[in-house]
Scaffold this motif. Sequence first.
Motif, PDB file in Angstrom:
ATOM      1  N   LEU A 136       0.763  -1.236  -0.016  1.00 18.27           N
ATOM      2  CA  LEU A 136      -0.063   0.012   0.088  1.00 18.27           C
ATOM      3  C   LEU A 136       0.870   1.217   0.149  1.00 18.27           C
ATOM      4  O   LEU A 136       0.744   2.292  -0.850  1.00 18.27           O
ATOM      5  N   THR A 137       1.890   1.167   0.769  1.00 14.38           N
ATOM      6  CA  THR A 137       2.825   2.303   0.776  1.00 14.38           C
ATOM      7  C   THR A 137       3.418   2.743  -0.664  1.00 14.38           C
ATOM      8  O   THR A 137       3.343   3.775  -1.015  1.00 14.38           O
ATOM      9  N   GLU A 138       3.724   1.439  -1.026  1.00 16.77           N
ATOM     10  CA  GLU A 138       4.757   1.745  -2.454  1.00 16.77           C
ATOM     11  C   GLU A 138       3.551   2.112  -3.621  1.00 16.77           C
ATOM     12  O   GLU A 138       3.919   3.259  -4.256  1.00 16.77           O
ATOM     13  N   ALA A 139       2.378   1.625  -3.658  1.00 17.51           N
ATOM     14  CA  ALA A 139       1.379   2.170  -4.416  1.00 17.51           C
ATOM     15  C   ALA A 139       1.007   3.602  -4.310  1.00 17.51           C
ATOM     16  O   ALA A 139       0.885   4.370  -5.370  1.00 17.51           O
ATOM     17  N   PHE A 140       0.787   3.856  -2.968  1.00 15.56           N
ATOM     18  CA  PHE A 140       0.458   5.095  -2.554  1.00 15.56           C
ATOM     19  C   PHE A 140       1.422   6.464  -3.025  1.00 15.56           C
ATOM     20  O   PHE A 140       1.227   7.306  -3.672  1.00 15.56           O
ATOM     21  N   CYS A 141       2.532   6.146  -2.809  1.00 15.73           N
ATOM     22  CA  CYS A 141       3.600   7.063  -2.854  1.00 15.73           C
ATOM     23  C   CYS A 141       4.074   7.062  -4.672  1.00 15.73           C
ATOM     24  O   CYS A 141       4.208   8.141  -4.968  1.00 15.73           O
ATOM     25  N   THR A 142       4.016   6.058  -5.199  1.00  9.05           N
ATOM     26  CA  THR A 142       4.131   5.850  -6.713  1.00  9.05           C
ATOM     27  C   THR A 142       3.069   6.708  -7.428  1.00  9.05           C
ATOM     28  O   THR A 142       3.424   7.491  -8.201  1.00  9.05           O
ATOM     29  N   THR A 143       1.827   6.767  -6.773  1.00  5.36           N
ATOM     30  CA  THR A 143       0.801   7.292  -7.593  1.00  5.36           C
ATOM     31  C   THR A 143       0.567   8.766  -7.181  1.00  5.36           C
ATOM     32  O   THR A 143       0.261   9.417  -7.938  1.00  5.36           O
ATOM     33  N   THR A 144       1.091   9.223  -6.068  1.00  9.55           N
ATOM     34  CA  THR A 144       0.680  10.615  -5.501  1.00  9.55           C
ATOM     35  C   THR A 144       1.816  11.273  -5.472  1.00  9.55           C
ATOM     36  O   THR A 144       1.945  12.561  -5.604  1.00  9.55           O
ATOM     37  N   GLY A 145       3.103  10.695  -5.536  1.00  7.39           N
ATOM     38  CA  GLY A 145       4.421  11.302  -5.412  1.00  7.39           C
ATOM     39  C   GLY A 145       4.986  11.963  -4.192  1.00  7.39           C
ATOM     40  O   GLY A 145       5.979  12.533  -3.922  1.00  7.39           O
ATOM     41  N   LEU A 146       4.044  11.467  -3.240  1.00  7.75           N
ATOM     42  CA  LEU A 146       4.437  11.836  -1.707  1.00  7.75           C
ATOM     43  C   LEU A 146       5.422  11.240  -1.210  1.00  7.75           C
ATOM     44  O   LEU A 146       5.516   9.937  -1.367  1.00  7.75           O
ATOM     45  N   ALA A 147       6.145  11.475  -0.094  1.00  7.92           N
ATOM     46  CA  ALA A 147       7.162  10.677   0.742  1.00  7.92           C
ATOM     47  C   ALA A 147       6.369   9.787   1.614  1.00  7.92           C
ATOM     48  O   ALA A 147       5.446  10.107   2.106  1.00  7.92           O
ATOM     49  N   LYS A 148       6.905   8.377   1.860  1.00  5.89           N
ATOM     50  CA  LYS A 148       6.207   7.600   2.651  1.00  5.89           C
ATOM     51  C   LYS A 148       6.274   8.007   4.306  1.00  5.89           C
ATOM     52  O   LYS A 148       5.333   7.482   4.689  1.00  5.89           O
ATOM     53  N   ASP A 149       7.181   9.029   4.453  1.00  9.10           N
ATOM     54  CA  ASP A 149       6.800   9.249   5.774  1.00  9.10           C
ATOM     55  C   ASP A 149       5.808  10.189   6.215  1.00  9.10           C
ATOM     56  O   ASP A 149       5.466  10.313   7.212  1.00  9.10           O
ATOM     57  N   HIS A 150       5.103  10.644   5.282  1.00  8.38           N
ATOM     58  CA  HIS A 150       3.772  11.290   5.617  1.00  8.38           C
ATOM     59  C   HIS A 150       2.566  10.432   5.380  1.00  8.38           C
ATOM     60  O   HIS A 150       1.503  10.813   5.618  1.00  8.38           O
ATOM     61  N   LEU A 151       2.777   9.153   5.226  1.00  3.95           N
ATOM     62  CA  LEU A 151       1.754   8.128   5.085  1.00  3.95           C
ATOM     63  C   LEU A 151       1.440   7.514   6.247  1.00  3.95           C
ATOM     64  O   LEU A 151       2.226   6.638   6.993  1.00  3.95           O
TER      65      LEU A 151
END
Length: 76
Positions: free
Chosen positions: A23-38
């Motif tokens: 989920l982290t990988e998919a979210f960060c890839t699609t939004t461009g946000l850093a994983k530290d924010h999720l």
Amino acid sequence: MPHIVVYSPHLSREKKVACVAALTEAFCTTTGLAKDHLVIHLEEHSYENIAVAGKLLADTIPDIAVGEKPLQEVNE
């Protein structure tokens, strides 16, 4: 901060680790946000506590409920 809530049946620790990583990988890839924010919140529910069409899933799909039984016993 973005927040993902996952409602699921009881999962093993290994499945939780894999789920949050994917989920982290998919979210960060699609939004461009850093994983530290999720933030990801896993909320587990027994099939005894979920109903579809007026019937508990434990009654509707007994094979699933049987697979969940060992996890319930560990958590008791």
